[in-house]
Write an enzyme that holds these catalytic residues in place. Structure first.
Site, PDB file in Angstrom:
ATOM      1  N   SER A   6       0.835  -1.204   0.000  1.00 56.36           N
ATOM      2  CA  SER A   6       0.000   0.000   0.000  1.00 56.36           C
ATOM      3  C   SER A   6       0.869   1.252   0.000  1.00 56.36           C
ATOM      4  O   SER A   6       1.645   1.497   0.923  1.00 56.36           O
ATOM      5  CB  SER A   6      -0.916   0.018   1.220  1.00 56.36           C
ATOM      6  OG  SER A   6      -1.474   1.313   1.336  1.00 56.36           O
ATOM      7  N   HIS A  31      -1.329  -1.289  -4.246  1.00 51.56           N
ATOM      8  CA  HIS A  31      -2.597  -0.986  -3.575  1.00 51.56           C
ATOM      9  C   HIS A  31      -2.674   0.518  -3.323  1.00 51.56           C
ATOM     10  O   HIS A  31      -1.794   1.100  -2.680  1.00 51.56           O
ATOM     11  CB  HIS A  31      -2.674  -1.765  -2.257  1.00 51.56           C
ATOM     12  CG  HIS A  31      -3.982  -1.647  -1.561  1.00 51.56           C
ATOM     13  ND1 HIS A  31      -5.090  -2.387  -1.910  1.00 51.56           N
ATOM     14  CD2 HIS A  31      -4.369  -0.865  -0.522  1.00 51.56           C
ATOM     15  CE1 HIS A  31      -6.101  -2.073  -1.118  1.00 51.56           C
ATOM     16  NE2 HIS A  31      -5.695  -1.138  -0.265  1.00 51.56           N
ATOM     17  N   ASP A  33      -4.911   3.582  -1.821  1.00 49.79           N
ATOM     18  CA  ASP A  33      -5.991   3.902  -0.893  1.00 49.79           C
ATOM     19  C   ASP A  33      -6.507   5.315  -1.109  1.00 49.79           C
ATOM     20  O   ASP A  33      -5.806   6.287  -0.835  1.00 49.79           O
ATOM     21  CB  ASP A  33      -5.472   3.773   0.545  1.00 49.79           C
ATOM     22  CG  ASP A  33      -5.228   2.330   0.929  1.00 49.79           C
ATOM     23  OD1 ASP A  33      -6.179   1.532   0.846  1.00 49.79           O
ATOM     24  OD2 ASP A  33      -4.080   1.991   1.296  1.00 49.79           O
ATOM     25  N   MET A  35      -9.052   8.101   0.096  1.00 50.42           N
ATOM     26  CA  MET A  35      -9.883   8.470   1.257  1.00 50.42           C
ATOM     27  C   MET A  35     -10.439   9.871   1.049  1.00 50.42           C
ATOM     28  O   MET A  35      -9.708  10.783   0.650  1.00 50.42           O
ATOM     29  CB  MET A  35      -9.022   8.473   2.522  1.00 50.42           C
ATOM     30  CG  MET A  35      -8.339   7.148   2.786  1.00 50.42           C
ATOM     31  SD  MET A  35      -7.363   7.252   4.271  1.00 50.42           S
ATOM     32  CE  MET A  35      -6.649   5.615   4.308  1.00 50.42           C
ATOM     33  N   HIS A  64      -8.480   1.086  -3.969  1.00 51.23           N
ATOM     34  CA  HIS A  64      -9.399   0.858  -2.852  1.00 51.23           C
ATOM     35  C   HIS A  64     -10.072   2.187  -2.506  1.00 51.23           C
ATOM     36  O   HIS A  64      -9.452   3.059  -1.902  1.00 51.23           O
ATOM     37  CB  HIS A  64      -8.582   0.307  -1.662  1.00 51.23           C
ATOM     38  CG  HIS A  64      -9.374   0.114  -0.409  1.00 51.23           C
ATOM     39  ND1 HIS A  64      -8.765  -0.132   0.802  1.00 51.23           N
ATOM     40  CD2 HIS A  64     -10.713   0.122  -0.173  1.00 51.23           C
ATOM     41  CE1 HIS A  64      -9.703  -0.264   1.742  1.00 51.23           C
ATOM     42  NE2 HIS A  64     -10.878  -0.104   1.179  1.00 51.23           N
ATOM     43  N   MET A  66     -12.224   4.403  -0.395  1.00 52.81           N
ATOM     44  CA  MET A  66     -12.879   4.592   0.905  1.00 52.81           C
ATOM     45  C   MET A  66     -13.595   5.935   0.820  1.00 52.81           C
ATOM     46  O   MET A  66     -13.161   6.948   1.387  1.00 52.81           O
ATOM     47  CB  MET A  66     -11.827   4.578   2.023  1.00 52.81           C
ATOM     48  CG  MET A  66     -11.329   3.177   2.339  1.00 52.81           C
ATOM     49  SD  MET A  66      -9.799   3.182   3.276  1.00 52.81           S
ATOM     50  CE  MET A  66      -8.628   3.265   1.924  1.00 52.81           C
ATOM     51  N   MET A 135     -11.614  -5.956   5.376  1.00 55.97           N
ATOM     52  CA  MET A 135     -10.803  -5.016   6.159  1.00 55.97           C
ATOM     53  C   MET A 135     -10.451  -5.687   7.487  1.00 55.97           C
ATOM     54  O   MET A 135     -11.330  -6.134   8.213  1.00 55.97           O
ATOM     55  CB  MET A 135     -11.572  -3.716   6.437  1.00 55.97           C
ATOM     56  CG  MET A 135     -11.730  -2.771   5.261  1.00 55.97           C
ATOM     57  SD  MET A 135     -10.205  -2.273   4.442  1.00 55.97           S
ATOM     58  CE  MET A 135      -9.292  -1.501   5.774  1.00 55.97           C
ATOM     59  N   ASP A 171      -6.658  -6.489   4.343  1.00 54.73           N
ATOM     60  CA  ASP A 171      -6.056  -5.160   4.328  1.00 54.73           C
ATOM     61  C   ASP A 171      -6.067  -4.557   5.731  1.00 54.73           C
ATOM     62  O   ASP A 171      -7.141  -4.320   6.293  1.00 54.73           O
ATOM     63  CB  ASP A 171      -6.866  -4.294   3.350  1.00 54.73           C
ATOM     64  CG  ASP A 171      -6.295  -2.902   3.169  1.00 54.73           C
ATOM     65  OD1 ASP A 171      -5.203  -2.617   3.688  1.00 54.73           O
ATOM     66  OD2 ASP A 171      -6.962  -2.088   2.490  1.00 54.73           O
TER      67      ASP A 171
HETATM   68  C1  DX5 Z   1      -6.379   1.404   5.713  1.00 54.20           C
HETATM   69  C2  DX5 Z   1      -5.960   1.137   4.290  1.00 54.20           C
HETATM   70  C3  DX5 Z   1      -4.833   0.192   4.181  1.00 54.20           C
HETATM   71  C4  DX5 Z   1      -3.548   0.667   4.815  1.00 54.20           C
HETATM   72  C5  DX5 Z   1      -2.869  -0.544   5.367  1.00 54.20           C
HETATM   73  O1  DX5 Z   1      -7.477   2.220   5.752  1.00 54.20           O
HETATM   74  O2  DX5 Z   1      -7.030   0.605   3.542  1.00 54.20           O
HETATM   75  O3  DX5 Z   1      -4.607  -0.217   2.835  1.00 54.20           O
HETATM   76  O4  DX5 Z   1      -2.695   1.315   3.930  1.00 54.20           O
HETATM   77  O5  DX5 Z   1      -1.797  -0.131   6.113  1.00 54.20           O
HETATM   78  P1  DX5 Z   1      -1.002  -1.082   7.103  1.00 54.20           P
HETATM   79  O6  DX5 Z   1      -0.494  -2.226   6.308  1.00 54.20           O
HETATM   80  O7  DX5 Z   1       0.048  -0.189   7.630  1.00 54.20           O
HETATM   81  O8  DX5 Z   1      -1.988  -1.527   8.156  1.00 54.20           O
HETATM   82 ZN    ZN Z   2      -6.606  -0.347   1.475  1.00 56.99          ZN
END
Ligand code: DX5
Ligand code: ZN
Length: 210
Positions: A6, A31, A33, A35, A64, A66, A135, A171
């Protein structure tokens, strides 16, 4: 087993170098993310950063989302270069339609579930999805502790999926130990942020997850 580092935990001021390094170290997917500061409290990055990553990446982009109302953003993330586009079941009233729509764009469709969401909600969506993202922390930040109850959820997901070709991705809080347990229970994609980008040797940390 596929490993998806990620980018959230990468050095963003040297993103191009980080992408090349992690790919050379054996990453199968990147990956990404996204947000929105509404579905989750934090704001990360959006389409333009993903477009920039797409220019240098040699591995598929695993996006991903969110975000609330993912239906309004799907087209722009397809255009940005997503190979897999995953949204949260909690974020839309029409997950069935949205999974179908993503597939119609030639992109793999993923459905994500928060830790507090019961796995039974996937039952009527199974024929429309290519990937299920479980998750293993509450979404919003990297570096959190793996929620043990997720293991039970992987077991239940596996039973519901049966013979269908659906990847199970986990994840949050994934490291050598939690990754191994998830793999034993049927996860086929491990997302790891802090564990990979916080390590001195990316090839070693990715290798230890495999
Ligand atoms: C969390 C994200 C993850 C995050 C994971 O909201 O969806 O993808 O980057 O990070 P680690 O591996 O540090 O838990
Ligand atoms: Zn993620």
């Amino acid at each position: 087993m596929k490993i998806a580092p990620s980018i959230l935990a990468a050095d963003w001021l040297n993103l191009s170098e980080e992408v090349s390094k992690v790919e050379a170290a054996g990453a199968d997917l990147l990956h990404l993310d996204v947000m929105d500061g509404s579905f989750v409290p934090a704001i990360s990055y959006g389409q333009d950063i993903i477009k920039a990553i797409k220019k240098v990446a040699t591995t598929p982009l695993d996006v991903h989302l969110m975000v609330n109302n993912p239906e309004s953003l799907v087209d722009s993330f397809v255009d940005a270069g997503a190979s897999i586009l995953t949204f949260h079941v909690e974020a839309t009233k029409h997950p069935h339609r949205l999974l179908q729509y993503i597939r119609s764009k030639g992109v793999s469709a993923g459905l994500a579930l928060n830790p507090g969401t019961n796995i039974d909600c996937i039952e009527d969506l199974l024929d429309e999805m290519d990937l299920l993202l479980i998750m293993t922390v509450n979404p919003g930040w990297g570096g959190q502790k793996f929620i043990q109850n997720s293991i039970l959820k992987i077991d239940k997901a596996k039973a519901l999926i049966g013979k269908r070709q659906i990847e199970i991705e986990v994840d949050g809080g994934i490291n050598e130990n939690t990754g191994k347990i998830c793999a034993q229970h049927g996860a086929s994609v491990l997302v790891a942020g802090t564990y990979v980008f916080g390590s001195k040797n990316y090839a070693e940390s990715i290798g230890s997850l495999r």
